[in-house]
Design an enzyme around this catalytic site. Structure first.
Site, mmCIF file in Angstrom:
data_model
loop_
_atom_site.group_PDB
_atom_site.id
_atom_site.type_symbol
_atom_site.label_atom_id
_atom_site.label_comp_id
_atom_site.label_asym_id
_atom_site.label_seq_id
_atom_site.Cartn_x
_atom_site.Cartn_y
_atom_site.Cartn_z
ATOM 1 C CD GLU A 80 -2.132 -32.600 65.252
ATOM 2 O OE1 GLU A 80 -1.420 -33.380 64.596
ATOM 3 O OE2 GLU A 80 -1.724 -31.501 65.684
ATOM 4 C CD GLU B 234 -0.816 -31.009 69.989
ATOM 5 O OE1 GLU B 234 0.057 -30.863 69.105
ATOM 6 O OE2 GLU B 234 -1.405 -32.079 70.214
#
Ligand code: AHR
Length: 522
Positions: A201, A325
């Protein structure tokens, strides 16, 4: 092309014509056509992967108790969790984060335990991290599980040298400062590391970078991530969240045909009413049930959108989409640390898992890895622990039921089904996928998303005949049924036999709010 083949096949088979005609006349006929004699891409087993971050009680207490613990363990790893995860045949495990990964300096987690640096886990609860679970402990865990290691490197606050040395420490057999250090700390032979992510991220907690900036940084890091000996790294570049197609476009355009990464990650969490109103994991009604499953189904258009971009730059589908995820994100349980993301897991989560896994199966041509967030005690876990006790969640049972799809070949399916409507909004009532394994068995996984209606589904299975069908079901009396430490088997799979297989057509009665897996063998 495949769709056309399926359509023509359906029309050519006389037994199916009445069903198709009836479908045109009656829009509520539920039919899943399964083409059993033309298997498609392999459903990479790594789609059934998991994710364990240094977050709350995922690692500490959930997996790692230390060698001196009273809780039965193998080299510090709790045995009950180990055995339960083995039963899932977990194919790969991602570690150490998540957001934690971009704060993690791997050298803090090697060497004698008492000499390891303590740090503060700034992302998750501000707790002290004593680094007692580090590289050697994680690699031991993957060995005990018999799964691939998926290591997430630190781009946000780390250096190229630090990351390159980690790969060298892990996988090199040559004589070098890193391999000497590894040997000094007790590991003679290099490990095998399959997946290695270049940051996490990085548009957010991993450094707040723009797509162009990250693309340049990633190139630089990737240049120094070497393959040592026979170890071939599958480098995963940080991809976008949700519908952020611009990030994928930038990364794929920059990469074109170069081999700097083999996979592009993507994260998507399902929320009931956005980040500020996630709702209770157990105290919810049909509105939240419907909204959660609607959010889960968004995984399909999200994947399609990113796939379309990847297809333009990589039509041969060399690179994989890595959904590393995914899962439901609810409010933490009352009186627990908000930074620990501890949530219960109900029948709703089981349906959510089935919806996601069916979607990943169907996109097996591009989705090569996926990791549920997270393994133990965090978000949509498969396992919850309390001291020396452990329970398996409804999500666990779905992963166990769906493991039959691992490395099987996707079968073409055509699903026509009624809608499940709530307060004027509708979603398809059924989720499905099918695969054929190397022994010729066909497995069909189904979910009835409607919590108030049994659905009868006709499945013409084309091209092969079978002599036996067996089934398993996961359901319960209430939408929020869940397992607790005092009632650990409230939700668990049961044998299922409410089907008929005649003249090549399998007719199944799917109870409301249920997940069913059927196995057809010759
Ligand atoms: O899974 C919890 C967190 O969610 C991860 O650390 C991060 O990558 C994501 O935002």
């Amino acid at each position: 092309m495949k769709k056309l083949f399926l359509f023509i096949t359906v029309l050519m088979i006389p037994a199916l014509r009445p069903a198709v005609a009836q479908k045109e006349a009656d829009p509520v006929v539920n039919q899943l056509v399964v083409v059993a004699n033309n298997p498609g891409p392999v459903i990479c087993k790594d789609i059934y992967g998991h994710f364990s971050e240094h977050l709350g009680a995922c690692i500490y207490g959930g997996i790692w108790v230390g060698k001196g613990s009273d809780i039965p363990n193998t080299d510090g790893i709790r045995n009950d969790v180990l055995f339960a995860l083995r039963e899932l045949q977990i194919p790969n495990l991602r570690w150490p984060g998540g957001c934690f990964a971009d704060t993690y300096h791997w050298k803090d987690g090697i060497g004698p335990q008492h000499k390891r640096a303590s740090i503060v886990n700034t992302h998750w609860g501000g707790v002290t991290e004593d680094n007692s679970f580090g590289t050697h402990e994680f690699m031991r865990l993957t060995e005990l599980l018999g799964c691939e290691a998926y290591i997430n490197g630190n781009v946000g606050s780390g250096t190229v040298q630090e990351m390159a040395e980690w790969v060298e420490y892990l996988t090199s057999d040559s004589d070098s400062p890193m391999t000497r250090l590894r040997k000094e700390y007790g590991r003679e032979d290099p490990w095998k590391v399959r997946y290695f992510a270049i940051g996490n991220e990085n548009w957010g907690c991993g450094g707040n970078m723009t797509d162009e900036y990250y693309a340049s940084v990633m190139r630089r890091f990737s240049t120094y991530l070497n393959n040592y000996g026979e170890n071939m790294l599958y480098r995963v570049a940080c991809g976008p969240y949700d519908y952020n197609f611009a990030w994928t476009e930038t990364l794929m355009k920059d990469e074109a045909t170069r081999g700097r990464f083999q996979g592009l990650s993507i994260h998507y969490y399902s929320l009931v009413d956005g980040w500020n109103n996630k709702g209770s994991a157990t105290g919810f009604g049909e509105r939240e049930w419907f909204r959660t499953l609607s959010a889960n189904l968004q995984m399909d258009p999200i994947i399609k959108g990113h796939k379309a971009i990847m297809d333009r730059y990589d039509p041969l589908k060399i690179k994989g989409l890595v959904v590393d995820e995914w899962g439901n994100w609810f409010d933490v349980e009352p009186a627990t640390n908000p930074g620990f993301l501890y949530q219960q897991n109900t029948l709703r989560d089981a349906l959510s898992a089935a919806v996601h896994l069916n979607i990943f199966n169907v996109h097996a041509d591009r989705v090569k890895v996926a990791n549920l967030a997270q393994t133990v005690n965090v978000l949509q876990s498969v396992i919850l622990t309390r001291d020396d006790k452990m329970i398996l969640t409804p999500t666990y049972h779905v992963f166990r039921m769906f493991r039959v799809h691992q490395d099987a070949r996707l079968l073409s399916t055509d699903l026509r089904c009624e809608e499940y409507t709530f307060e004027g909004n509708s979603i398809p009532a059924i989720s499905a996928s099918a695969s054929a394994d190397i022994r010729g068995r066909v497995n069909i996984s189904l979910a009835n998303l409607n919590p108030g209606k049994e659905i009868s589904l006709a499945c013409p299975v084309i091209g092969e005949t079978f002599s036996s069908v067996t089934g398993e079901i996961l359901t319960s009396d209430a939408i929020n049924s869940h397992n607790t430490f005092s009632e650990p088997e409230k939700v668990k799979p049961e044998p299922f036999s409410d089907f008929r297989y005649k003249d090549g057509v399998l007719t199944v009665r799917l109870p409301s709010k249920s997940v069913v897996v059927l196995e057809l063998s010759k």
